[in-house]
Design an enzyme around this catalytic site. Structure first.
Site: not given
Length: 454
Positions: A35-36, A75, A129, A262-263
């Site tokens: 994540d991130d 996300c 999410h 995710d990004n």
């Protein structure tokens, strides 16, 4: 009596062999999402201040996609695309849910739905999410088991909101460690069955919280970067537990493991900075520049996929299609999948690129990559100036010569701009208005800030 005992023994052996054969016929599938993460923050992309030995081992055992993308710079949209195998703009999941009833539309089938129907044991461990209503819960969307939290971010030391199934539990462990433990337990429990494990970390998303033991491993002057390094290390350790469990259970050669972020890392105003680095790319989470959508991307299946580096563009939607192909699930027209099975491409069965073009829409931002050319409109906050945030005019970049997107070719190559804009316009015709947030019917701009703060 002896003959009866012998009969039971033969039945037991036959049952074991049958289970092993059934497992061998349907390979296990593990999808791991960070994540991130910054593109530059893994050893296999050259990171030197944060050791990631387990991710590096995974990458060395499989294919590293140096042009691996996600379909959104945020996300929840990325997760919606991954789980459905479709561009999330096709069904209105363009932004992060802003609470209430927002979440992955019930009209959409998930990869867990499809694999469960094919006889797989399915589990989500980590971050969801995609909605908090009862009918949006992971166990209502194809996941038989769930351990984690429903929202977009979570405290790493608090168990408030940590669920096993639908029940709140007490969890004393550092959250990233707990996710690794639960993933290991799920594999052990289902080692004789084909399984699908979606391990969705919230590391290294804010809040920036690391345990003392890992913080002590790093001598990094910048406090945020030091905490980020410790959080990355925790995620890498948990991934190591998964890899080790597959090895000890003799499942390595019968398990497809796929990893993405995710990004891109949040590195600019408008997002909560976490200390990540996206070099050599410009831009950040929340932009359609490379720094927002190009991510660490690996698939590994020892004995079936040979180690390699693959530079042709791929996207996380492909992980859905690849999983179905591996599981023997026929991709039917009604699924409307937009990813492709990557196995023929990485196994050398075809020289054709997986995609003619990749597309993005994120509010007023857009992008298309076709070959090495990319047309993009992006949030100008990415230019790190003091001007009010606006969306740039269309800019054209040759990513083979200028991966950092600093040399705009739009004026020199107007025909290429026209060509790519035409392709994007045609793609965009099948998109729908966002179900919530900026641009949603009747919603205006009211929830935009809440989404962007993620």
């Amino acid at each position: 009596m002896r003959s009866v005992s012998l009969l039971f023994a033969l039945v037991a052996v036959s049952a074991t062999l049958f289970a092993e054969q059934a497992s061998a016929e349907k390979p296990n599938i593990v999808v791991i999402v960070g994540d991130d993460m910054g593109y530059a923050d893994v050893g296999f992309h050259g990171c030197t201040d944060i050791p990631t030995p387990h991710l590096d081992k995974l990458a060395a055992s499989g294919v590293k996609f140096t042009s691996g993308y996600v379909s959104g710079p945020y996300c929840s949209p990325t997760r919606a695309g991954l789980l459905t195998g479709r561009y999330q703009t096709r069904f209105g999941h363009e932004f992060n849910p802003a609470g209430g009833e927002a979440g992955l539309p019930l009209s959409e089938k998930t990869i867990a739905d499809r694999l469960k129907g094919a006889g797989y044991k399915t589990a989500l461990i980590g971050k969801w999410h995609l909605g908090g209503k009862p009918d949006q819960h992971p166990q209502a969307r194809g996941f038989e088991e769930f351990f984690g939290f429903l929202g977009g971010a979570h405290d790493y030391f608090s168990d408030n909101g940590i669920l096993r199934g639908r029940e709140q539990i007490e969890e004393p462990a550092y959250l990233t460690d707990a996710f690794g433990r639960e993933a290991e337990a799920f594999i052990e429990k289902n080692k004789s069955n084909p399984f699908f494990l979606y391990l969705a970390f919230n590391a290294v998303h804010t809040p920036m919280q690391a345990d003392d033991a890992r913080l002590k491993k790093f001598d990094i002057a910048d406090k945020t970067r030091r905490t980020y390094a410790a959080m990355m290390s925790a995620m890498d350790d948990s991934i190591g537990r998964v890899i080790a469990k597959l090895e000890s259970a003799n499942l390595t050669k019968n398990t497809l493991v796929m990893f993405i972020s995710d990004n891109g890392g949040p590195t600019m105003p408008g997002v909560t900075i976490n200390g990540s680095v996206n070099k050599p790319f410009r831009g950040s989470k929340r932009t359609t520049l490379e720094g927002g959508v190009r991510v660490p991307f690996v698939i590994s299946w020892p004995g079936t996929i040979q180690p390699a580096t693959f530079d042709t563009p791929v996207i996380q939607l492909d992980l859905h299609a690849t999983s179905l192909a591996v599981a023997g699930v026929k991709a039917t027209e009604d699924m409307q999948l937009e990813g492709v099975n990557l196995l023929p491409h990485v196994q050398g069965e075809t020289k054709k690129p997986p995609h003619d073009a990749l597309y993005w829409r994120f509010g007023q931002q857009m992008a298309i990559r076709a070959g090495n050319y990319k047309l993009v409109r992006y949030d100008t906050t990415a230019d790190l100036d003091d001007k009010p945030k606006t969306t740039s005019p269309a800019k054209l970049y040759d990513l083979s010569a200028n991966p950092s997107e600093t040399t705009d070719l739009a004026e020199k190559m107007p025909e290429k701009v026209k060509e790519l804009q035409g392709l994007w316009d045609k793609w965009n015709e099948k998109n729908v208005k966002p179900l919530w947030g900026a641009g949603a019917a009747g919603k205006g701009e009211g929830k935009k800030k809440k989404q962007q703060d993620d």
